[in-house]
Design a protein around this motif. Sequence first.
Motif, PDB file in Angstrom:
ATOM      1  N   ASP A  42      47.856 -13.634  25.759  1.00 16.94           N
ATOM      2  CA  ASP A  42      49.297 -13.908  25.886  1.00 16.94           C
ATOM      3  C   ASP A  42      49.573 -15.316  26.411  1.00 16.94           C
ATOM      4  O   ASP A  42      50.720 -15.775  26.393  1.00 16.94           O
ATOM      5  CB  ASP A  42      49.975 -12.873  26.780  1.00 16.94           C
ATOM      6  N   LEU A  66      57.608 -10.018  21.461  1.00 18.85           N
ATOM      7  CA  LEU A  66      56.242 -10.520  21.311  1.00 18.85           C
ATOM      8  C   LEU A  66      55.578 -10.724  22.674  1.00 18.85           C
ATOM      9  O   LEU A  66      56.205 -11.246  23.591  1.00 18.85           O
ATOM     10  CB  LEU A  66      56.242 -11.834  20.534  1.00 18.85           C
ATOM     11  N   SER A 129      45.913 -10.397  13.812  1.00 20.16           N
ATOM     12  CA  SER A 129      46.346  -9.080  14.273  1.00 20.16           C
ATOM     13  C   SER A 129      47.833  -9.098  14.648  1.00 20.16           C
ATOM     14  O   SER A 129      48.572  -8.162  14.323  1.00 20.16           O
ATOM     15  CB  SER A 129      45.504  -8.651  15.483  1.00 20.16           C
ATOM     16  N   THR A 130      48.260 -10.170  15.306  1.00 18.27           N
ATOM     17  CA  THR A 130      49.674 -10.301  15.678  1.00 18.27           C
ATOM     18  C   THR A 130      50.561 -10.360  14.441  1.00 18.27           C
ATOM     19  O   THR A 130      51.620  -9.719  14.380  1.00 18.27           O
ATOM     20  CB  THR A 130      49.891 -11.567  16.525  1.00 18.27           C
ATOM     21  N   SER A 133      50.892  -6.946  12.926  1.00 20.45           N
ATOM     22  CA  SER A 133      51.703  -6.087  13.798  1.00 20.45           C
ATOM     23  C   SER A 133      53.191  -6.404  13.674  1.00 20.45           C
ATOM     24  O   SER A 133      54.026  -5.503  13.573  1.00 20.45           O
ATOM     25  CB  SER A 133      51.245  -6.254  15.248  1.00 20.45           C
TER      26      SER A 133
END
Length: 441
Positions: A42, A66, A129-130, A133
């Motif tokens: 993050d 997010l 992956s983000t 998603s």
Amino acid sequence: MKFKKFITSRGPLLATLVTLLYGILVFAIYFFGYHAMPTNVDKLPITIVNQDTHSKTIARQLKKNLPFDTINETKNLSQAKTDLDQRTTYLIIDIPRDFAKKASQNRSAQLHFYINDSNQSTVTAAMKSTAQSVAASLNKKISTQKAVIQIAAPKLKTLKRNLLKQEQQAQLEIAQAKQQIATSPAAMQPKLTAQLKQKVAGQKLATRKKAQQQEKQIIAQAKAQAKPTKEAVSEQLHRQHKLPTGINYAMAPFFAILALYLGTMMASLTLYGTYAKFAKEIGRFKSFINLEITYILVAAFSTLITSFITMKFVNVPTTNFMNLWLVHFLLVCASFNFTGIFYFLLGQIGAVINVIITMLQIVAGAGMMPVVTMNPFFKAIHYIIPLYYGILGDYTNFYGGPSITTAVLGLAAIYIITLLISLIIVTIMKKQPMLKFEEIS
């Protein structure tokens, strides 16, 4: 009895101590060093590019949901791509023009994601992956909203038609009541008019509340029945500096620099022995000058060959060879002096310190994870280690990215500073602490 004397001598005891020290220390370095991944993902900055004036709500929801500490917003996709290339942002989420319009219609709206493959494999994996998603979440939300609208629309239309009929009936009743008031005695008309207004206001309020309740019930029922319709949002992944398939390519900059550094560390120990030998014959300063010249010659020759071979393995463009060789040459020169400091101070025992420092560099060198995600200790030391600048330069040399200027200047600075430190040690220490291993065993 001879075995008892052998096993209790200083050599086996020292071997046991070193084994324990490395077993605990190296484990601790890696365990705490890599604890930052993936918990610190993050910390990676990302950018939302909103080119659609009607998608402000979507952009705002993305920024809110997010899991990143730094989310930049802009309308300039070109600048965002430059930031991605410079590694000041790690993911671009681009909302193109007409995104909201397409999403509201029976058409697939495309969300664009940009990642830079010329980064650590952990970063590219996290960003992919983000992207998946985010696209899946938006797709589910928008397609479900469409389904709700499709289910609720007929009932809401009927409700609206019934409300219109009620309003027309109410207007008719009001007109009749006004006619009756007009035929009433003049003295009573003001009171009757006030009563009528109060009655009409109450009926309107009651009708409005009832309509709102019915609307909520219709939407709630539609939500309960709704299932996502066909794909409303699709993802388009754009890979900047696309890498060939295989973790070996993603790790190649790290492997190349680590291999050079380890070879240099061992060669430095050998050259230190040569320095100590000739220091007795020609003096320590002349021997030191000869040592530094040897460093440069060995670095120049060896890196010409290793850089060429590495270039062929990784399929680096031939035009990048000189930049690749320059980074590797400066890395080896800097590493010779960097590791040599501990040999000048401690003799061959300096190898123990160099191995530990190498373990620290493997984490702080940013070959496995970017600096921004590191723990404070490793983030602090990355500025002063050769591996970081070497790996930084090789990511650009192998796959593209910003200028190698930072890497070159960093390695040159380490080379000059460590050379001066080594010269100071040689000046102060008139006798080298060469170990005779038979004496410490």
